[in-house]
Design an enzyme around this catalytic site. Structure first.
Site, PDB file in Angstrom:
ATOM      1  N   CYS A 129       0.818  -1.222   0.000  1.00 13.58           N
ATOM      2  CA  CYS A 129       0.000   0.000   0.000  1.00 13.58           C
ATOM      3  C   CYS A 129       0.850   1.270   0.000  1.00 13.58           C
ATOM      4  O   CYS A 129       0.606   2.204  -0.758  1.00 13.58           O
ATOM      5  CB  CYS A 129      -0.936   0.008   1.206  1.00 13.58           C
ATOM      6  SG  CYS A 129      -2.020  -1.429   1.303  1.00 13.58           S
ATOM      7  N   ASP A 177      -5.073   1.636   5.095  1.00  7.28           N
ATOM      8  CA  ASP A 177      -6.379   2.026   5.604  1.00  7.28           C
ATOM      9  C   ASP A 177      -6.380   3.125   6.668  1.00  7.28           C
ATOM     10  O   ASP A 177      -7.157   4.071   6.602  1.00  7.28           O
ATOM     11  CB  ASP A 177      -7.094   0.802   6.197  1.00  7.28           C
ATOM     12  CG  ASP A 177      -7.477  -0.211   5.136  1.00  7.28           C
ATOM     13  OD1 ASP A 177      -7.069  -0.029   3.976  1.00  7.28           O
ATOM     14  OD2 ASP A 177      -8.164  -1.177   5.464  1.00  7.28           O
ATOM     15  N   LYS A 178      -5.543   2.992   7.698  1.00  7.77           N
ATOM     16  CA  LYS A 178      -5.628   3.930   8.819  1.00  7.77           C
ATOM     17  C   LYS A 178      -4.712   5.135   8.651  1.00  7.77           C
ATOM     18  O   LYS A 178      -4.778   6.080   9.430  1.00  7.77           O
ATOM     19  CB  LYS A 178      -5.310   3.218  10.140  1.00  7.77           C
ATOM     20  CG  LYS A 178      -6.158   1.982  10.388  1.00  7.77           C
ATOM     21  CD  LYS A 178      -7.643   2.242  10.155  1.00  7.77           C
ATOM     22  CE  LYS A 178      -8.466   0.973  10.159  1.00  7.77           C
ATOM     23  NZ  LYS A 178      -8.208   0.073   9.028  1.00  7.77           N
ATOM     24  N   SER A 199     -13.329  -5.505   7.198  1.00 11.15           N
ATOM     25  CA  SER A 199     -12.579  -4.956   6.081  1.00 11.15           C
ATOM     26  C   SER A 199     -13.553  -4.385   5.071  1.00 11.15           C
ATOM     27  O   SER A 199     -14.710  -4.829   4.976  1.00 11.15           O
ATOM     28  CB  SER A 199     -11.760  -6.068   5.426  1.00 11.15           C
ATOM     29  OG  SER A 199     -11.329  -5.681   4.144  1.00 11.15           O
TER      30      SER A 199
END
Length: 574
Positions: free
Chosen positions: A61, A135-136, A482
């Site tokens: 990512c 994501d975070k 998710s």
């Protein structure tokens, strides 16, 4: 050169925040330290732009963010600023999924926000650019931007390319579903290995409308990521170009004093949720937009999210519930096309300001839709008349639970509870094929406090789908999902089990009912029976008694309040 009075006067308007750190004879020590890394007097008279990079070698990512950072620096220097890069943490949900390490994911959001805030406050930056992907990292960087309230841009690193499995586009979602299919004997170990080898073909965030791509889209509709930057895939050459553009843009934002408090408003939050609902985006967006609201002191609740989603049509045919990967969204015309659709239908407010200084409506005007594209439906032919996010309440979730639906799933469900006090225990039961049609899998003590950190349940939910149980089994949890989860899977149940919420009072075989149209989630027990069980209930011992996990558990709020450890109350703006 910065010797002429006109240039010095122009710079003075842009570097006012950094002057206390660098100006005057008493700041010679600070200047000496910065000259040690190669900066000159000329550099130190320019606006200081912090670059908060969430680069890491651990996972795809964020793997390419150093490349983008170099381009951001080019833009900053070209526009007359001095870039200063620093790093913060990142936890890969896809790698940690199904292990104790997954508990670190949501907790990392707070650590990211705290660390960026500390570095930026300590170094008096005139502006800030954050590079985020997993994501975070995106919500964490945006939370820091809200706290600091200096001119800021969030750049999303972009989606991974779609994998190709025997001629079919795939993402990491299919890997997890193949794990379940393997346990059920539906695919071979060789087929699972083949899927594993091709699903993630290079750098970039997980390739459906999962949490990363959802939050990239949300950031554009919030205005903190310039529209047209987020949906460009990670390895597309245009990603380099827009990174240079962002570096130049931050200087204009400083000149215009365009700060997060002018961008992230109640209107912007409404717009962001409408985009998430219309795109079938991740339930994690609920946690993160609530967190933004708490950081900014904006009244905004899960009931507001429900109202927005209910009135917004589902338009994007994106994975996990649809056919297309995130890169196909970009090829279809991207977020601008969706913005144009939603403006046309009156589902978003085009007057909201964005980082470019243009309104959302002005940005959407330049949308270029690819002829014949099938990813973004017209308003006349939505996938469903309401959006993908649904907030359910009832005696099992007094403060709410969240589910993401396409509209083709069962609208009602009634079945016996199968109780598991951890995700691990539930997954082992799934692997042993002990879950059957009609069961309601209950995974509890995985909430913000109980986990701590609200583990994602993709390993369990995908395994159920892979075994062919996605439409015949329901799952509820006080943990999270998710963005790749699909089916009748209800998360964020609040209050959580660890604080005595009703989900912690359930027993094996209790009958649980859900009615999507009524937005209800209940257990067939009387109030008196629940009260009696509450008197008998004892809180479990904490999993951690020291360190960051224990600190988080002591401070964190419930899921319906964004699972935050901080709010705007008493916060001093930079």
């Amino acid at each position: 050169m910065t010797d002429s009075p006109s240039v010095r006067d122009a710079l003075a308007a842009l570097n006012a925040r950094s002057r206390p750190l660098l100006e005057g004879t008493d700041r010679a020590g600070a200047r000496a330290m910065l000259k040690a890394i190669g900066l000159t007097d000329d550099d130190l008279q320019k606006p200081l732009i912090g670059i908060a990079n969430t680069w890491t070698e651990i996972g795809p990512c964020n793997f390419h963010l150093r490349r983008l950072s170099a381009k951001v620096k080019e833009g900053i220097r070209a526009a007359g600023g001095t870039p200063l890069e620093f790093n913060t943490v990142s936890i890969s949900d896809g790698i940690t999924m199904g292990t104790e390490g997954m508990k670190a994911s949501l907790i990392s959001r707070e650590v990211i926000a705290d660390s960026i805030e500390l570095v930026a406050r300590g170094n008096y930056f005139d502006g800030l650019i954050t590079l985020a992907a997993c994501d975070k990292t995106m919500p964490g960087t945006i939370m820091a931007m809200i706290r600091l309230d200096i001119p800021s841009i969030m750049i999303y690193g972009g989606s991974i390319a779609a994998g190709n499995y025997r001629g079919k586009d795939v993402t990491v979602q299919e890997v997890y579903e193949y794990i379940g299919a393997y346990t059920a004997g539906k695919v071979t170990a060789e087929e699972l290995k083949e899927m594993e080898d091709v699903a993630c073909p290079g750098p970039g965030a997980c390739g459906g409308q999962f949490t990363a791509n959802t939050m990239g889209m949300a950031a554009e509709f919030l205005g903190v990521c310039p529209m047209g930057m987020a949906d460009i895939p990670a390895m597309d050459a245009d990603k380099d170009r827009i990174s240079v553009d962002a570096g130049e843009l931050i200087l204009r934002m400083i000149e215009q004093d365009l700060r997060p408090s002018k961008l992230i408003t109640r209107t912007a939050l409404d717009n962001a949720i409408a985009a998430v609902a219309a795109s079938g985006g991740s339930t994690n967006s609920v946690l993160h937009t609530l967190a933004f609201a708490r950081e900014a002191g904006i009244p905004f609740t899960i009931d507001d999210i429900e109202a927005i989603s209910k009135r917004t049509p589902l338009l994007c045919d994106l994975k996990p519930t649809g056919r297309f990967a995130a890169v196909h969204m970009h090829q279809a015309g991207g977020n601008r096309v969706l913005a144009q659709r939603l403006l046309e239908g009156g589902y978003i407010d085009g007057s909201a300001l964005t980082a470019t200084g243009k309104t959302l409506a002005e940005e959407a005007v330049s949308a270029r839709e690819t002829p014949g594209q099938e990813v973004i439906r017209p308003l006349s032919n939505p996938i469903h008349e309401s959006g993908g996010l649904h907030i359910l309440k009832g005696n099992l979730a007094p403060n709410g639970g969240v589910v993401k639906l396409k509209g083709t799933e069962p609208q009602t469900f009634r079945g016996p509870a199968r109780i598991f006090n951890s995700e691990t225990a539930a997954f082992e039961a799934v692997k042993r094929q002990e879950i059957h049609d009609g069961d309601v899998v209950v995974i509890r003590y995985e909430g913000p406090i109980g986990g701590p950190g609200m583990q994602e349940m993709l390993q369990v939910t995908a395994a159920l789908v892979g075994q062919g149980l996605g439409g015949s089994v329901m799952l509820i949890t006080d943990g999270r999902f998710s963005g790749a989860t699909r089916g009748l899977m209800i998360g964020h149940v609040a209050p959580e089990a660890a604080v005595g919420g009703p989900i912690g009072l359930l027993r094996e075989g209790d009958i649980i009912t859900v009615d999507i149209e009524a937005r209800s989630l209940n257990v067939e027990l009387s109030d008196e029976a629940l009260t009696e069980r509450k008197h008998e209930w004892q809180p479990p011992a904490p999993h951690y008694i020291g360190g960051v996990m224990a600190k988080y558990a002591r401070l964190v709020s419930q899921a319906d309040d964004g699972a935050v450890t901080n709010s705007a109350n008493g916060l001093v703006r930079a």
